[in-house]
Design a protein around this motif. Structure first.
Motif, PDB file in Angstrom:
ATOM      1  N   ASP A  10     -46.335  38.328  -0.622  1.00 18.13           N
ATOM      2  CA  ASP A  10     -44.868  38.361  -0.574  1.00 18.13           C
ATOM      3  C   ASP A  10     -44.343  39.701  -1.087  1.00 18.13           C
ATOM      4  OD1 ASP A  10     -44.394  35.843   0.508  1.00 18.13           O
ATOM      5  OD2 ASP A  10     -44.343  34.855  -1.440  1.00 18.13           O
ATOM      6  N   ALA A  14     -42.061  42.270   1.071  1.00 19.85           N
ATOM      7  CA  ALA A  14     -40.720  42.554   0.556  1.00 19.85           C
ATOM      8  C   ALA A  14     -40.491  44.050   0.405  1.00 19.85           C
ATOM      9  CB  ALA A  14     -40.511  41.852  -0.780  1.00 19.85           C
ATOM     10  N   ARG A  17     -39.963  45.652   3.785  1.00 24.30           N
ATOM     11  CA  ARG A  17     -38.623  45.385   4.332  1.00 24.30           C
ATOM     12  C   ARG A  17     -37.553  46.196   3.617  1.00 24.30           C
ATOM     13  NH1 ARG A  17     -39.113  38.836   4.401  1.00 24.30           N
ATOM     14  NH2 ARG A  17     -40.020  38.557   6.482  1.00 24.30           N
ATOM     15  N   ALA A  24     -36.889  45.557  -3.702  1.00 25.31           N
ATOM     16  CA  ALA A  24     -37.761  44.409  -3.463  1.00 25.31           C
ATOM     17  C   ALA A  24     -37.904  43.561  -4.716  1.00 25.31           C
ATOM     18  CB  ALA A  24     -39.135  44.890  -2.989  1.00 25.31           C
ATOM     19  N   GLY A  27     -34.859  41.436  -5.131  1.00 24.65           N
ATOM     20  CA  GLY A  27     -34.846  40.344  -4.174  1.00 24.65           C
ATOM     21  C   GLY A  27     -35.793  39.220  -4.534  1.00 24.65           C
ATOM     22  N   LEU A  28     -36.920  39.570  -5.167  1.00 21.39           N
ATOM     23  CA  LEU A  28     -37.916  38.564  -5.535  1.00 21.39           C
ATOM     24  C   LEU A  28     -37.717  38.019  -6.944  1.00 21.39           C
ATOM     25  CD1 LEU A  28     -41.134  40.264  -4.090  1.00 21.39           C
ATOM     26  CD2 LEU A  28     -39.977  38.267  -3.167  1.00 21.39           C
ATOM     27  N   SER A  72     -47.316  39.160   8.171  1.00 21.52           N
ATOM     28  CA  SER A  72     -45.948  38.620   8.121  1.00 21.52           C
ATOM     29  C   SER A  72     -45.799  37.293   8.864  1.00 21.52           C
ATOM     30  CB  SER A  72     -44.953  39.648   8.670  1.00 21.52           C
ATOM     31  OG  SER A  72     -44.874  40.758   7.807  1.00 21.52           O
ATOM     32  N   ASP A 139     -33.935  38.741   3.209  1.00 21.54           N
ATOM     33  CA  ASP A 139     -33.939  39.035   1.779  1.00 21.54           C
ATOM     34  C   ASP A 139     -34.297  37.826   0.921  1.00 21.54           C
ATOM     35  OD1 ASP A 139     -33.215  41.511   2.583  1.00 21.54           O
ATOM     36  OD2 ASP A 139     -31.352  41.627   1.469  1.00 21.54           O
ATOM     37  N   GLY A 140     -34.689  36.741   1.547  1.00 22.10           N
ATOM     38  CA  GLY A 140     -35.226  35.608   0.797  1.00 22.10           C
ATOM     39  C   GLY A 140     -34.205  34.704   0.134  1.00 22.10           C
TER      40      GLY A 140
END
Length: 304
Positions: A10, A14, A17, A24, A27-28, A72, A139-140
């Motif tokens: 992941d 991330a 992206r 990243a 986002g995580l 992915s 973006d999760g």
């Protein structure tokens, strides 16, 4: 597959992206150090460098690009399977990630988010506020919060019965010194608090009355990029500000700020939650959406 390896995969996707470790990591919900360690562990597992790193940029190596392209789709399948399993839970649990703009988040924090957490003690809500409109899937995020006219066409929207509206305000002391504008073009002779959009452009004040629309590029002594800072400047008597109504509603009611050009700022689009049409939403997501719909119906009845 171990949870640690899934986290490492992941992390790599991330970063690919987002184009940066910092974005990243945000986002995580990780630190940049933790993210960097996860990538280093995966690079050690596969025996090749996946990213070219400098102090200013990060980019995929050829091996990294091929790796991300192959992994992915598999990751999407894995997370889809996890979502499917979670959807069978009887009790909502886990984490819900919501992306919102700050003023909208303030509108829903008490009647929706906190009310939901009181009902569902096993759910954690991760609420991220930012001005730019993001791709919530890439973006999760599970949900987004924006005005109805900004919701992407491929998303399912849940109206919350909270029409958005702007307010033009200044302190009583400012208006005593400078007088009040009667029409938007009068703002040219006033000091205004300018605001900058997330993309760097200056925000133009929008007005509408009986089908006539006007956009004003105001001038003034200061430019800011955050509504709470602009509010401080206006309360201090520096000039006139242009806000979403909910940001200054209490100040208007307490007469700390005086509203003008009220007839030039009609209601605009409703506030909406939105989410992708997943086939297997988690129990937590389903419960949150149900409560949001309940809130929207209640506000609709009150307005009616």
């Amino acid at each position: 597959m171990s949870r640690l390896l899934l986290n490492e995969l992941d992390a790599v996707v991330a970063i690919a992206r987002a184009g940066s470790f910092r974005a990243a990591a945000q986002g995580l919900g990780m630190s940049t150090t933790g993210l960097s360690n996860a990538v280093a562990k995966l690079e050690a597992r596969v025996g090749v460098r996946l990213f070219n790193r400098t102090t200013r940029s990060v980019s995929l190596t050829d091996a990294g690009r091929a790796f991300v392209e192959q992994v992915s789709p598999a990751l999407r399948d894995i997370h889809g399977a996890l979502d499917a399993a979670r959807s069978r839970q009887a009790t909502p649990s886990g984490t819900l990630r919501i992306n919102a703009f700050a003023a909208g988040a303030r509108e829903i924090i008490s009647p929706l988010v906190l009310a939901f957490l009181r009902r569902h003690r096993e759910v954690h809500v991760d609420l991220v506020t930012e001005g730019r409109l993001v791709d919530i899937v890439a973006d999760g995020f599970d949900l987004g919060l924006r005005r109805a006219d900004l919701v992407p066409a491929d998303m399912i929207a849940v109206p919350l019965g909270r029409p958005q509206r702007h307010a033009v305000v200044a302190s009583p002391a400012y208006f005593e010194r400078q007088g009040k504008p009667g029409v938007p073009t009068d703002l040219a002779r006033h000091s205004c608090i300018r605001t900058r959009l997330p993309n760097g452009a200056l925000f133009r004040w929008h007005f509408e009355k009986r089908g006539e629309t006007v956009q004003i590029e105001v001038t003034g002594p200061i430019t800011l990029d955050e509504a709470s800072l602009a509010r401080v400047a206006v309360l201090d008597g520096l000039g006139i500000g242009y806000f979403l109504e909910q940001d200054v509603r209490d100040d208007i009611e307490a007469r700390r700020l005086i509203r003008v050009l009220d007839d030039w700022t009609p209601p605009i689009a409703d506030l909406c939650l939105y989410y992708p049409g997943r086939r297997n939403p988690s129990a937590a997501l389903k419960a949150f959406i149900a409560l949001a719909r309940e809130l929207g119906r209640k506000k609709g009845r009150e307005a009616g």
